[in-house]
Write a protein that holds these residues in place. Sequence first.
Motif, short mmCIF file in Angstrom:
data_model
loop_
_atom_site.label_atom_id
_atom_site.label_comp_id
_atom_site.label_asym_id
_atom_site.label_seq_id
_atom_site.Cartn_x
_atom_site.Cartn_y
_atom_site.Cartn_z
N ARG A 119 0.86 -1.18 0.00
CA ARG A 119 0.00 0.00 0.00
C ARG A 119 0.90 1.24 0.00
O ARG A 119 1.66 1.46 0.94
CB ARG A 119 -0.90 0.01 1.23
N CYS A 121 1.51 5.40 -0.27
CA CYS A 121 0.80 6.60 0.16
C CYS A 121 1.65 7.83 -0.17
O CYS A 121 2.84 7.86 0.10
CB CYS A 121 0.53 6.55 1.67
N VAL A 177 -14.86 13.43 -2.52
CA VAL A 177 -13.79 12.45 -2.78
C VAL A 177 -14.09 11.61 -4.04
O VAL A 177 -13.18 11.21 -4.76
CB VAL A 177 -13.55 11.55 -1.53
N ASP A 178 -15.38 11.38 -4.31
CA ASP A 178 -15.74 10.56 -5.48
C ASP A 178 -15.36 11.23 -6.79
O ASP A 178 -15.16 10.56 -7.80
CB ASP A 178 -17.25 10.29 -5.49
N LYS A 219 -5.55 6.50 -11.58
CA LYS A 219 -6.53 5.44 -11.33
C LYS A 219 -6.51 4.41 -12.46
O LYS A 219 -6.55 3.21 -12.23
CB LYS A 219 -7.93 6.05 -11.22
N SER A 270 -5.54 0.59 -11.81
CA SER A 270 -6.55 -0.44 -12.12
C SER A 270 -5.98 -1.46 -13.10
O SER A 270 -6.19 -2.67 -12.95
CB SER A 270 -7.79 0.16 -12.75
N ARG A 302 -5.93 -0.83 -6.26
CA ARG A 302 -7.02 0.10 -5.95
C ARG A 302 -6.39 1.44 -5.62
O ARG A 302 -5.23 1.53 -5.26
CB ARG A 302 -7.80 -0.38 -4.72
N TRP A 314 -7.39 5.29 -3.59
CA TRP A 314 -8.36 6.07 -2.84
C TRP A 314 -7.66 7.25 -2.19
O TRP A 314 -6.42 7.33 -2.24
CB TRP A 314 -9.10 5.22 -1.81
N ALA A 315 -8.45 8.14 -1.63
CA ALA A 315 -7.84 9.36 -1.10
C ALA A 315 -8.47 9.74 0.23
O ALA A 315 -9.61 9.38 0.53
CB ALA A 315 -8.04 10.49 -2.10
N GLU A 316 -7.66 10.45 1.03
CA GLU A 316 -8.17 11.00 2.28
C GLU A 316 -7.70 12.43 2.36
O GLU A 316 -6.60 12.75 1.92
CB GLU A 316 -7.61 10.22 3.48
N ILE A 369 -3.02 10.36 -0.93
CA ILE A 369 -3.52 9.49 -1.98
C ILE A 369 -2.89 8.11 -1.75
O ILE A 369 -1.67 8.00 -1.59
CB ILE A 369 -3.12 9.99 -3.38
#
Lengths: 479, 152
Positions: A406, A408, A421-422, A448, A452, A457, A459-461, A470
């Motif tokens: 993972r 980051c 976020v979407d 992305k 993919s 995968r 995603w983000a915060e 990210i």
Amino acid sequence: MPESLRLLLFGRDNRVGRRLVVLVVAFSTAITLFISVIQLAVEYQGLRRAIDRQLDAIAVHVPTIAASVWSFDADQVQRAIDGLALLPDMAVIRVIPADAGKRWIAGRGLDGDSDSVVRRYPLTYQSRGQNMEIGTLEVVASLEGAYRQLGHLALSIVLANGLKTVLLVVFLIYLVRRLITVRLEAMAEKVRRLVPELLPLREVVEARPEPLPEGLGELGAVSWMLDRTAEDLATAAAAMRQANEDLERRVRERTHELESFSYSVSHDLRAPLRAIDGFSKILIEDHQQQLDEEGRRLLAVVRNNTARMGQLIDDILQFSRVGRQDLNLAPVDMASLVAAVVGDLQQAWAGRRVEWEIGPLPVVPGDASMLRQVMVNLLGNALKFTQRRDPAHIAITAEADGPDWRFCVRDNGVGFDMRYVDKLFGVFERLHSSEEFEGTGIGLAIVKQVVSRLGGRVWAEGRPDEGAAIFFTLGKTRT
Amino acid sequence: MTQEGKFGNAVEVLLVEDTPEDAEMTIRTLNKHNLGNKLVWVKDGAAAVDFLFGQGEYVGRAGRDGLKVVLLDLHLPKVSGIEVLRRLKADPATRSIPVVVLTSSTEERDMKECYELGVNSFVSKPVEFEAFVKVVAKMGFYWLLVNKQPPH
């Protein structure tokens, strides 16, 4: 035989059942016969012994008869032998005197050549101390009665066995139908439906309503259906191959169309754009005097927008290239890749004060140029959105997460509102105005797309004004 | 703009470009740097081939002798730029003429194919005018003034 009974007994050309019944009946009959013969022999012995005992018992009467013969008491002799004749199985009783005088005879006599047992008893008389033979008592016992009894026994054995066999046959047929036929038929039916169910292809389903040939028996039917199934499977496999080829051909066609489209976009849209930009510039250069300041400002707006549109076209092309480019999979050393990207970006953003925090990064299976694009986009974003931070802080880390790594990329920039976020990874989606931060909004969409394609995968915060993180995953081993 | 014959055999630049605006900008840029005097502009691949092989319209007219560079667009009517390049590089008589592909395409596929066919340079036309001018000017300087060619 009524049809329903025939069906009950044999089913529809019930080969397994019929064969089984015939064999069981034959075997059972043979055993019954063998046992019956032994039983009859034993019975015959018993009957013979009974007759012998009867004859032994007659010996008791011999002295009395001898005395009567001696005393010439003819009536007494006749009465005595008449009495003996009444005993069972006695056919003829004769008294034959030694002096060939009058004979006595009693009994119903023998029928023709019936089997018989003859026993003779000497008639003796003791006179003055010496035994004198005065005649013979002859007893003929008929075996007719014994034979009749054996006959009855044999008949009852045959009747009982016959009844037993009939019951056995009915039970066997029931068992065969219940345990074998019905299951075999169900099995055959399942086999018959197997292929159309598993492979609902038109070619197979249409070929299906083929009637089962008559007279195959259950095993024959299953075998016939297995043959059909094998044929169906071959048909289905061929159809599947065909469908696959069609699909691949269509994918090739579509890919080709898409490539042509991208090509047209890249060539045909850029050419007029260049003309707009170029001729605006030529207008400014060659006709300065005729233009006032507002005119020049308006032309500058035109040129800004052509530049922007050029960028958009380039981004679309890059995005579509990432989607259709063949993956060039090889181990990628993320540590050296990130170091190289950071080096390039530091040059591009010279003068910025950035604290880089680069954790230990693994070697992952992936496509080096695509992963480079990912890191360029993510670190470029991080630099862009930390423009107002001094110093900016950007961290790149990786952690093991089950079968994945993972990654980051975290910054202390303007961040974003998690409500949106979407939208972050959509094509041309932007959370900031272009005056605030430049860009077309393709960067994270490409990230992305690449992740993919590599099976990961993303995603983000983030929080407004508190930076963004990210995340993306990449498999430790190739999937 | 087609001025073939005007310079006799002294054509130095063959511009193969179907978009008049691109051609005009290219010629203007070269002229600004005094590099566009001996330039012939053709608008499709067929004309380019005719010019280079002295056939069709170009029989007995200004030919390839003295040509210092061919500026070749890829997306052309009639005969594609790739095809022009293929014929040019396949013929020993024309193989040594430097060809610069000057195209809007950024497709790697095109680039790869051009290099496989033996292109001398592959230049992507920038959308932005200043960048375009810079690229064309640099190219003109290099091929017309810096680069040395074998004698004919």
